[in-house]
Design a protein around this motif. Sequence first.
Motif, PDB file in Angstrom:
ATOM      1  N   GLU A   4       0.833  -1.209   0.000  1.00  0.00           N
ATOM      2  CA  GLU A   4       0.000   0.000   0.000  1.00  0.00           C
ATOM      3  C   GLU A   4       0.867   1.259   0.000  1.00  0.00           C
ATOM      4  OE1 GLU A   4      -0.544  -2.510   2.266  1.00  0.00           O
ATOM      5  OE2 GLU A   4      -2.353  -3.359   1.365  1.00  0.00           O
ATOM      6  N   PHE A   8       1.131   4.165  -2.774  1.00  0.00           N
ATOM      7  CA  PHE A   8       0.982   5.564  -2.393  1.00  0.00           C
ATOM      8  C   PHE A   8       2.105   6.405  -2.981  1.00  0.00           C
ATOM      9  CE2 PHE A   8       2.412   9.005   0.326  1.00  0.00           C
ATOM     10  CZ  PHE A   8       1.288   9.792   0.394  1.00  0.00           C
ATOM     11  N   PRO A  75      -4.681   6.344   3.195  1.00  0.00           N
ATOM     12  CA  PRO A  75      -3.310   6.180   2.704  1.00  0.00           C
ATOM     13  C   PRO A  75      -2.394   7.348   3.080  1.00  0.00           C
ATOM     14  CG  PRO A  75      -4.878   5.652   0.971  1.00  0.00           C
ATOM     15  CD  PRO A  75      -5.644   6.272   2.093  1.00  0.00           C
ATOM     16  N   GLU A  78      -1.407   6.785   6.692  1.00  0.00           N
ATOM     17  CA  GLU A  78      -0.425   5.703   6.798  1.00  0.00           C
ATOM     18  C   GLU A  78       0.955   6.171   6.334  1.00  0.00           C
ATOM     19  OE1 GLU A  78      -1.943   2.272   4.746  1.00  0.00           O
ATOM     20  OE2 GLU A  78      -3.622   2.080   6.130  1.00  0.00           O
TER      21      GLU A  78
END
Length: 100
Positions: A4, A8, A75, A78
């Motif tokens: 992920e 991103f 996202p 994170e």
Amino acid sequence: MSAELDQFFAAMADPTRRAVIEQLTAGRATVSALAASHDMALPSFMRHLKVLEDAGLVRSVKKGRVRTCVIEPRPLIEAQGWLEWQRAVWEGRNDATDQI
């Protein structure tokens, strides 16, 4: 690093996609409104939106003939956490180097 985060950073590597994220921080917007400020054909712009959607950064909903986009903060949050962790690691290294 997770897949992920990889998606991103790949998505955010492009200035057009970063600009779209900045536009969406002001609130939801139609694809037409987002595309208007970019000097490219709509199909090219739609490919940028697809990358952002695949990375989980943007969600779009179609009502009739109008597609509206909204930013998805997860996202970003994170990535911010990962960057803060990296910063703490490097600041710790700098502090250790200063003590030598």
